[in-house]
Design a protein around this motif. Structure first.
Motif, PDB file in Angstrom:
ATOM      1  N   ALA A 185      12.482   0.706  23.670  1.00 33.79           N
ATOM      2  CA  ALA A 185      11.334   0.495  22.786  1.00 33.79           C
ATOM      3  C   ALA A 185      11.251   1.582  21.726  1.00 33.79           C
ATOM      4  O   ALA A 185      11.509   2.765  22.000  1.00 33.79           O
ATOM      5  N   ALA A 186      10.872   1.187  20.528  1.00 30.85           N
ATOM      6  CA  ALA A 186      10.735   2.121  19.409  1.00 30.85           C
ATOM      7  C   ALA A 186       9.301   2.627  19.312  1.00 30.85           C
ATOM      8  O   ALA A 186       8.380   2.074  19.920  1.00 30.85           O
ATOM      9  N   GLY A 187       9.121   3.684  18.550  1.00 33.23           N
ATOM     10  CA  GLY A 187       7.789   4.193  18.236  1.00 33.23           C
ATOM     11  C   GLY A 187       7.633   4.298  16.732  1.00 33.23           C
ATOM     12  O   GLY A 187       8.617   4.196  15.992  1.00 33.23           O
ATOM     13  N   VAL A 188       6.403   4.486  16.269  1.00 39.78           N
ATOM     14  CA  VAL A 188       6.160   4.704  14.838  1.00 39.78           C
ATOM     15  C   VAL A 188       5.328   5.971  14.684  1.00 39.78           C
ATOM     16  O   VAL A 188       4.296   6.129  15.340  1.00 39.78           O
ATOM     17  N   ARG A 189       5.802   6.860  13.830  1.00 39.19           N
ATOM     18  CA  ARG A 189       5.121   8.118  13.563  1.00 39.19           C
ATOM     19  C   ARG A 189       4.172   7.931  12.387  1.00 39.19           C
ATOM     20  O   ARG A 189       4.574   7.455  11.322  1.00 39.19           O
ATOM     21  N   ALA A 190       2.919   8.304  12.567  1.00 42.81           N
ATOM     22  CA  ALA A 190       1.928   8.247  11.485  1.00 42.81           C
ATOM     23  C   ALA A 190       2.042   9.533  10.674  1.00 42.81           C
ATOM     24  O   ALA A 190       1.387  10.532  10.971  1.00 42.81           O
ATOM     25  N   GLN A 191       2.886   9.514   9.654  1.00 42.47           N
ATOM     26  CA  GLN A 191       3.160  10.712   8.872  1.00 42.47           C
ATOM     27  C   GLN A 191       2.314  10.741   7.599  1.00 42.47           C
ATOM     28  O   GLN A 191       2.403   9.839   6.768  1.00 42.47           O
ATOM     29  N   ALA A 192       1.503  11.770   7.456  1.00 36.74           N
ATOM     30  CA  ALA A 192       0.702  11.936   6.241  1.00 36.74           C
ATOM     31  C   ALA A 192       1.576  12.471   5.113  1.00 36.74           C
ATOM     32  O   ALA A 192       2.337  13.420   5.294  1.00 36.74           O
ATOM     33  N   VAL A 193       1.448  11.834   3.948  1.00 33.72           N
ATOM     34  CA  VAL A 193       2.197  12.235   2.755  1.00 33.72           C
ATOM     35  C   VAL A 193       1.202  12.467   1.625  1.00 33.72           C
ATOM     36  O   VAL A 193       0.340  11.617   1.359  1.00 33.72           O
ATOM     37  N   LEU A 194       1.322  13.612   0.963  1.00 31.40           N
ATOM     38  CA  LEU A 194       0.436  13.927  -0.151  1.00 31.40           C
ATOM     39  C   LEU A 194       0.874  13.196  -1.408  1.00 31.40           C
ATOM     40  O   LEU A 194       1.978  12.641  -1.477  1.00 31.40           O
ATOM     41  N   ARG A 195       0.045  13.230  -2.431  1.00 30.14           N
ATOM     42  CA  ARG A 195       0.320  12.518  -3.686  1.00 30.14           C
ATOM     43  C   ARG A 195       1.610  12.981  -4.342  1.00 30.14           C
ATOM     44  O   ARG A 195       2.307  12.194  -4.997  1.00 30.14           O
ATOM     45  N   ASP A 196       1.978  14.268  -4.155  1.00 28.30           N
ATOM     46  CA  ASP A 196       3.197  14.791  -4.787  1.00 28.30           C
ATOM     47  C   ASP A 196       4.442  14.577  -3.932  1.00 28.30           C
ATOM     48  O   ASP A 196       5.522  15.062  -4.265  1.00 28.30           O
ATOM     49  N   GLY A 197       4.306  13.856  -2.820  1.00 29.02           N
ATOM     50  CA  GLY A 197       5.457  13.572  -1.967  1.00 29.02           C
ATOM     51  C   GLY A 197       5.671  14.564  -0.853  1.00 29.02           C
ATOM     52  O   GLY A 197       6.625  14.425  -0.073  1.00 29.02           O
ATOM     53  N   GLY A 219       0.818  -1.208   0.000  1.00 28.11           N
ATOM     54  CA  GLY A 219       0.000   0.000   0.000  1.00 28.11           C
ATOM     55  C   GLY A 219       0.851   1.257   0.000  1.00 28.11           C
ATOM     56  O   GLY A 219       0.545   2.231  -0.707  1.00 28.11           O
ATOM     57  N   THR A 220       1.923   1.251   0.776  1.00 26.53           N
ATOM     58  CA  THR A 220       2.842   2.404   0.802  1.00 26.53           C
ATOM     59  C   THR A 220       3.502   2.590  -0.559  1.00 26.53           C
ATOM     60  O   THR A 220       3.588   3.705  -1.086  1.00 26.53           O
ATOM     61  N   LEU A 221       3.965   1.495  -1.159  1.00 22.70           N
ATOM     62  CA  LEU A 221       4.660   1.582  -2.444  1.00 22.70           C
ATOM     63  C   LEU A 221       3.716   1.962  -3.585  1.00 22.70           C
ATOM     64  O   LEU A 221       4.146   2.515  -4.596  1.00 22.70           O
ATOM     65  N   ALA A 222       2.441   1.667  -3.437  1.00 26.23           N
ATOM     66  CA  ALA A 222       1.468   2.007  -4.482  1.00 26.23           C
ATOM     67  C   ALA A 222       1.106   3.480  -4.477  1.00 26.23           C
ATOM     68  O   ALA A 222       0.521   3.974  -5.449  1.00 26.23           O
ATOM     69  N   TRP A 223       1.433   4.191  -3.403  1.00 26.91           N
ATOM     70  CA  TRP A 223       1.107   5.612  -3.309  1.00 26.91           C
ATOM     71  C   TRP A 223       2.192   6.428  -4.003  1.00 26.91           C
ATOM     72  O   TRP A 223       3.369   6.361  -3.621  1.00 26.91           O
ATOM     73  N   PRO A 224       1.863   7.212  -5.045  1.00 29.17           N
ATOM     74  CA  PRO A 224       2.902   7.968  -5.774  1.00 29.17           C
ATOM     75  C   PRO A 224       3.729   8.874  -4.876  1.00 29.17           C
ATOM     76  O   PRO A 224       4.919   9.105  -5.136  1.00 29.17           O
ATOM     77  N   GLY A 225       3.122   9.380  -3.819  1.00 29.05           N
ATOM     78  CA  GLY A 225       3.852  10.268  -2.918  1.00 29.05           C
ATOM     79  C   GLY A 225       5.033   9.610  -2.242  1.00 29.05           C
ATOM     80  O   GLY A 225       6.024  10.274  -1.914  1.00 29.05           O
ATOM     81  N   SER A 226       4.971   8.293  -2.028  1.00 28.46           N
ATOM     82  CA  SER A 226       6.086   7.593  -1.392  1.00 28.46           C
ATOM     83  C   SER A 226       7.335   7.651  -2.265  1.00 28.46           C
ATOM     84  O   SER A 226       8.449   7.877  -1.781  1.00 28.46           O
ATOM     85  N   TRP A 227       7.139   7.442  -3.580  1.00 30.69           N
ATOM     86  CA  TRP A 227       8.279   7.486  -4.509  1.00 30.69           C
ATOM     87  C   TRP A 227       8.805   8.905  -4.666  1.00 30.69           C
ATOM     88  O   TRP A 227      10.029   9.121  -4.717  1.00 30.69           O
ATOM     89  N   ALA A 228       7.913   9.872  -4.732  1.00 33.78           N
ATOM     90  CA  ALA A 228       8.353  11.268  -4.836  1.00 33.78           C
ATOM     91  C   ALA A 228       9.127  11.679  -3.594  1.00 33.78           C
ATOM     92  O   ALA A 228      10.147  12.386  -3.678  1.00 33.78           O
ATOM     93  N   LEU A 229       8.672  11.233  -2.431  1.00 40.02           N
ATOM     94  CA  LEU A 229       9.358  11.532  -1.178  1.00 40.02           C
ATOM     95  C   LEU A 229      10.752  10.921  -1.169  1.00 40.02           C
ATOM     96  O   LEU A 229      11.735  11.573  -0.781  1.00 40.02           O
TER      97      LEU A 229
END
Length: 409
Positions: free
Chosen positions: A351-363, A300-310
């Motif tokens: 212990a680690a944490g995970v940040r829920a970071q919103a990324v737009l379509r343009d990265g 799902g992350t890889l399918a979002w264009p913003g992930s690649w732009a980021l």
């Protein structure tokens, strides 16, 4: 055959406002709804067995002053207001907290203009800031070295899990644990029906989405397209074996291009000193280690264009973060920039944490808090740090929108 959950005409509602997510923002929203409109029936659905199991309970516990955030932004306004309210709330309910102040330290010459910009930003946000020369740093932190620093007196620490638990209790809401949202049927003319993993169907007039790491998925279940995706970033921490080296909170000068604050030193309410976090892509939304991999979520992350732009835009920065993840020696070097006395053996994995970071379509990394509305829905789509600090004003704003939606149906 696919199971269908529907809002049925003539069936009584189970509640007026249904909150999805039992972290500090969801519970603050429930608290704010019942405070603003006594008698409003609120149900909170939380997929875990207790409150605050993810972002709320896996951060460094800092009450942020608001010094970093763009003047006029929700983060700036809510962090400044929220910090003062959080201290008052903790004092009122006997929740562990302390106002410690913190240092932001420049260790390189090219950081000095950014440090000065933080002074100006702090003053614009109404935050008292003291500028320090190299010799004055030792007044606060004898083992910390730098070229210059600023001291922010309104920063503190708190037990945010305790805060979340108290908010839930004081809200009077019905909180259902172990209740993951499976399906949603939203009918603008009728309401919202939610099927949970427990097999319950909960019917509400208005749904509030405070699902954190899964907020975009919950939004899509309602039929609303959020226009962003959560890209999870893991923050890895160490504990300092010699906590006497640090008196309070010590931060580097952040890079304004990123919402991450860099590896810092935080003396917690338990007296221990947390070191971190870095920021590396997680291989699951709850990927608290490299061994936690959920292929569907990675896809799902890889399918979002913003992930690649980021990735294209920030590969160099990301490479440094990955190096600090896999190499304790590299992580130690980052710590020693602030605390030269620290040795590799002083760092004990925590212990680690995970940040829920919103990324737009343009990265673009969404920098501010992001709240959107749909028919009978309110979605909190970006609420990472300083959301715990700002949770009381965030909760009031989300509650205001939910009650407006309630009043219009």
């Amino acid at each position: 055959m696919r199971e269908v959950v529907q809002v049925s005409a003539g069936v009584a509602y189970d509640c007026d406002v249904l909150v999805v997510g039992g972290g500090i923002v969801g519970l603050s929203t429930a608290y704010a709804v019942t405070r603003a409109a006594p008698g409003t029936r609120v149900v909170v659905l939380e997929k875990e067995a207790g409150p605050a199991r993810h972002q709320t309970g896996r951060n460094s516990g800092v009450i942020h002053s608001g010094v970093y955030y763009r003047p006029g932004s929700l983060k700036a306004r809510y962090a400044v207001k929220g910090a003062a309210e959080m201290v008052k709330f903790c004092a009122e309910y006997g929740i562990a907290h302390a106002v410690t102040g913190k240092l932001i330290v420049a260790t390189e010459r090219d950081e000095l203009p950014r440090l000065h910009a933080l002074v100006q930003r702090g003053r614009e946000n109404g935050i008292p800031v003291r500028e320090l020369g190299a010799a004055q740093i030792g007044e606060y932190e004898p083992e910390v070295h730098g070229l210059a620093a600023i001291h922010v007196g309104t920063t503190g620490i708190a037990d945010f899990v305790g805060v979340a638990r108290r908010l839930g209790e004081a809200s009077g809401a019905e909180i259902r644990y172990g209740a993951r949202v499976v399906r949603v049927d939203r009918r603008p003319e009728r309401g919202v029906a939610v099927l949970t993993s427990r097999g319950d169907v909960v019917r509400a007039r208005v749904l509030v989405n405070c699902a954190g790491l899964y907020c975009d998925e919950v939004a899509r279940l309602t039929g609303d397209e959020p226009g962003m995706r959560i890209v999870p970033f893991r923050g890895e921490y160490y504990e300092l074996a010699r906590p006497e080296l640090v008196r309070g909170l010590v931060y580097p000068v952040p890079d304004p291009a990123f919402p991450f604050l860099g590896v810092h030193l935080t003396r917690g309410i338990d007296g221990g000193v947390h070191v971190g976090p870095n920021a590396v892509p997680a291989l699951a939304r709850e990927g608290y280690g490299w061994d936690v991999v959920r292929p569907r979520e990675v896809a799902g992350t890889l399918a979002w264009p913003g992930s690649w732009a980021l990735a294209r835009r920030h590969w160099r920065y990301g490479g440094g973060e990955l190096l600090r993840s896999v190499s304790k020696k590299a992580f130690t070097r980052a710590v020693r920039r602030l605390l030269p006395a620290a040795q590799e053996d002083d760092l004990v994995r925590a212990a680690a944490g995970v940040r829920a970071q919103a990324v737009l379509r343009d990265g673009t990394l969404v920098d501010d808090f992001l709240i959107k509305e749909g028919p009978r829905t309110v979605h909190v789509l970006n609420a990472p740090s300083p959301a715990a600090t700002a949770s009381l004003p965030i909760g009031r704003e989300v509650a205001r929108r939910a009650l407006e939606a309630l009043g219009s149906v």
